[in-house]
Design an enzyme around this catalytic site. Structure first.
Site, mmCIF file in Angstrom:
data_model
loop_
_atom_site.group_PDB
_atom_site.id
_atom_site.type_symbol
_atom_site.label_atom_id
_atom_site.label_comp_id
_atom_site.label_asym_id
_atom_site.label_seq_id
_atom_site.Cartn_x
_atom_site.Cartn_y
_atom_site.Cartn_z
ATOM 1 N N GLU A 105 40.989 41.737 49.873
ATOM 2 C CA GLU A 105 41.796 40.593 50.334
ATOM 3 C C GLU A 105 40.965 39.660 51.216
ATOM 4 O O GLU A 105 41.073 38.439 51.140
ATOM 5 C CB GLU A 105 43.027 41.109 51.078
ATOM 6 C CG GLU A 105 43.987 41.822 50.124
ATOM 7 C CD GLU A 105 45.171 42.455 50.822
ATOM 8 O OE1 GLU A 105 44.944 43.328 51.690
ATOM 9 O OE2 GLU A 105 46.312 42.077 50.524
ATOM 10 N N GLU A 125 46.582 49.995 47.289
ATOM 11 C CA GLU A 125 47.645 50.235 48.269
ATOM 12 C C GLU A 125 48.816 51.016 47.695
ATOM 13 O O GLU A 125 49.424 51.840 48.376
ATOM 14 C CB GLU A 125 48.140 48.898 48.838
ATOM 15 C CG GLU A 125 47.203 48.249 49.849
ATOM 16 C CD GLU A 125 46.104 47.397 49.222
ATOM 17 O OE1 GLU A 125 45.866 47.528 47.997
ATOM 18 O OE2 GLU A 125 45.480 46.611 49.944
#
Ligand code: 3H9
Length: 692
Positions: A105, A125
């Site tokens: 990210e 995740e």
């Protein structure tokens, strides 16, 4: 410092340096922002490169910080990414080795990304029960496309960087020295304006509504009890349907919701529990180990064959010793058949098939296995038989060989003392089918050498097992606990349940299989043999006789075509058995018990809390080093639902005082003595503490 700052020519380099994997914890995040401030304030700097020291670009947010104030401390990862994305000088991510979660990210917030081939790129995740919470669900679809992003986010599976080379994720792949290449790239783009931002890219997917609906349906059908996968789809959908900033807000809200779920807490617990299990306080990581280049297995039965396959799968040649030629041939043929089946399913290439089969040979002579570095005995579970084997092994095995027993209940110290080299003896308890089940209980005897333990832990990793160390006691961690669970299952039958009800309740709770279907699979005669021994050795322990009556009917399980359930040839489905159910009801009547309706909640609580209480004894006695080790045993060897984190973690979730309250209720019923709380459980509950 958890990130270093250095200027090379006109380029500032910020190097994340937070071992082991450059997790983006609070101090690393601050250090990145500090670095950016310096770079932006220095007129000599024209561009910024962000990279990672050591074995990762970044493994993502620091999972240890979750559910602590540090996770939300400023600068948050969002703030860091905003600082990077709004930079007036180009920022380039130089990616290598591992770029995952928050690390990816962060890279997506940079203006440019260059990468070495072979880097693992992922938004994993979902495997922790959450979703990418720092813009990953909004930015990744903008560079790799909607479909690929959705696949990566919903599966969490890493993709090799070179496979993404043609997508918009990478501006350049750099063969050779990454930093040199990144600096050259930075100098090349130093004056480019306006600076490209991933957030500005439009997602072009005309038929996105149909695709998203298809994804929702598919993911819903596959997600089981986990909420995260479907939320991933919702977040990715927002990348197409919403303006960027609103999409970020939706992602954020979903992230905050998921991070608080019991499922996510359980998955994160399992992540750390798995890694903690290999750490033994008095056996440091630098403990010398013995080389394992060859192995031997005694016994070509189901267990021995499965164990041998583990070695072959890891490229270690293995000899199987069996006394009778027919048994040896049968064992080797079964192994071949197993590999053939795997090959037919396309999971093994013909070359690998040949290689693995070629690594397994048979022998009927002890002398021929003498040179093996490790021998694992998988013979009949009886001390007399083990004694013969270990005395022989002591004679023939070369000095320094590890002598392992696959015993599931017997005293490893006694076995060790049958030899003149107890320091070389250890228990390696595999779980059936041994080539499939992840758990390896490593039983450390009183005299087991530290190097032997360290070698066994290393071996468990090599053969892709989760090794959990147990001290010596009857049944070790797993089977000692399951006995209490099985006892309760038996009492439930006497009091009013039928096998189907118990199995269904436990399977609804999330177990892969209820106790009776499990008994039929494993063979009810095994438990029968153990109980017969117990009736003599521990007459004070009570058992339901239903399981004995079942065995007396010749119903040993699937292998005899009948057990707690009926089976049809060629069909593994369990059908309720009238004969068994009649036997159960009659047995209650013989005992003078008035059968009652028992709720699913009572069934689950009695079975699971019986595990928990025994687990507490095991912990207190030091048989298990930590509660999370017990959880790992149950998650990887006994089909305990992963989303509940293991029995001890589950008890923590329920609240230990609530566990005690339920146990007090059960103590008032039949066999109340089984519900005396273990002192550790009582103490922790009274102090408001938890196991983990
Ligand atoms: C995230 O990023 C959320 C964001 O979207 C949003 C935030 C707002 N944190 O596996 P290994 C430790 S969520 C803390 O044995 P390998 C691990 O505990 C995160 N620690 O090595 C172990 O410690 P120890 C998304 C971490 O080489 C050591 O590193 N990221 C983290 O076989 C070595 O680990 C993930 O889910 C972490 N993020 O594999 C990645 N990662 O030595 C999860 C690792 O004390 N991690 N540690 O036992 C992995 O998949 C593997 O660890 C990795 C390395 C591939 C990185």
């Amino acid at each position: 410092m958890t990130a270093e700052y250095k200027v090379t020519g006109a380029v500032a380099v910020i190097t994340l340096n937070n071992p082991p994997v450059n997790g983006l914890g609070a101090s690393t995040r601050s250090a990145i922002v500090e670095g950016m401030k310096k770079a932006l304030g220095d007129n000599a700097v024209k561009a910024v490169v962000i990279t990672g020291a050591g074995k990762a670009f970044s493994g993502g947010a620091d999972i240890k910080e979750f559910n602590t104030p540090k996770a939300f401390a400023e600068p948050t990862l969002h703030t860091v990414i905003n600082v990077v994305e709004n930079s007036t000088k180009p920022v380039i991510a130089a990616i290598h080795s591992v770029c995952m979660g928050g690390g990816l990210e962060l890279a997506l917030g940079c203006n440019y990304r260059v990468a070495s081939p072979g880097a693992q790129i992922a938004l994993p995740e979902v495997k922790l029960g959450i979703l990418p919470g720092a813009g990953g669900t909004q930015r990744l679809p903008r560079v790799v496309g909607l479909e690929m992003a959705l696949n990566m986010i919903v599966s969490g599976t890493p993709v090799a960087s070179e496979k993404l080379a043609k997508t918009g994720l990478f501006n350049e792949m750099i063969e050779g020295d990454l930093m040199q290449g990144a600096l050259a790239f930075a100098n090349k783009v130093a004056d480019t304006r306006p600076l490209p931002k991933v957030r500005d890219i439009k997602i072009d997917y005309p038929n996105y509504e149909a695709f998203l609906q298809f994804s929702r349906n598919t993911v819903k059908a596959m997600a089981g009890p986990y909420p995260a996968p479907l939320k991933c789809v919702e977040a990715v959908a927002a990348a197409v349907t919403e303006k960027f900033d609103n999409g970020i807000k939706i992602e954020r809200d979903l992230f905050v919701e998921l991070v608080q779920t019991d499922e996510s807490k359980a998955l994160r617990h399992a992540f750390f529990a798995e890694r903690a299990a290999s750490k033994i306080p008095d056996v440091p990581e630098d403990t010398p180990t013995r080389a394992i280049k060859s192995a031997a297995v005694i016994g070509a039965g189901t267990m021995g064959g499965g164990i041998a396959m583990n070695f072959a799968n890891a490229g270690i040649p293995v000899k199987i010793l069996e006394m009778k030629p027919e048994a040896l041939e049968k064992g080797l043929a079964t192994i071949r058949k197993n590999y053939e089946n795997t090959m037919k399913k396309g999971k093994l290439t013909p070359a690998k098939f040949e290689e693995r089969v070629g690594l397994i040979t048979g022998t009927m002579s002890y002398e021929e296995i003498g040179s093996a570095d490790i021998v694992v005995e998988a013979v009949f579970e009886e001390m007399g038989v083990k004694e013969q084997v270990f005395k022989k092994l002591d004679e023939v095995m070369k000095p320094g060989a590890i002598l392992a027993s696959n015993t599931s209940t017997l005293d490893v110290d006694k076995i060790a003392d049958l030899t003149k080299r107890p320091q070389d003896v250890i228990g390696l308890h595999f779980f059936s089918p041994a080539n499939v089940m992840k758990l390896l209980e490593i039983v450390r005897g009183a005299k087991t050498g530290k190097d032997v333990l360290a070698t066994s832990l290393g071996l468990s990793k090599k053969i892709k097992k989760t090794g959990v160390v147990s001290g010596v006691c009857d049944g070790f961690i797993g089977n000692r606990m399951i006995e209490q669970y099985s006892r309760q299952a038996g009492f439930l039958l006497e009091e009013g349940c039928l096998p189907e009800q118990v199995d269904k309740a436990v399977e609804k709770f999330g177990f892969a299989m209820g106790p009776f279907r499990m008994g039929d699979l494993a063979g009810n005669d095994i438990g029968w043999a153990i109980r017969k021994r117990r009736y003599v050795e521990k007459p004070e322990v009570t058992y339901s006789k239903t399981a004995d009556l079942l065995c007396e009917m010749g119903r040993y399980g699937q292998k005899t075509g009948a057990g707690w359930y009926d089976y049809k040839p060629g069909d593994r489905k369990a059908y309720a058995s009238q004969a068994v159910n009649d036997m159960i009801v009659k047995h209650s009547a013989d005992l003078g018990i008035e059968r009652r309706k028992i709720s699913d909640q009572e069934i689950v609580e009695r079975l699971v809390f019986a595990l928990v209480n025994e687990g507490a004894y095991i912990l207190e006695e030091g048989i298990a080093l930590r509660a999370s080790d017990i959880d790992m045993v149950y998650l990887t060897g006994y089909g305990f639902p992963v989303f509940r984190g293991g029995p001890m973690f589950y008890a923590d979730t329920v609240g230990l005082p609530n566990v005690i309250l339920a146990m007090e209720k059960f103590a008032a019923g039949r066999h109340g003595e089984a519900w005396k709380p273990a002192p550790l459980l009582a103490k922790l509950a009274a102090e408001g503490k938890t196991f983990n």
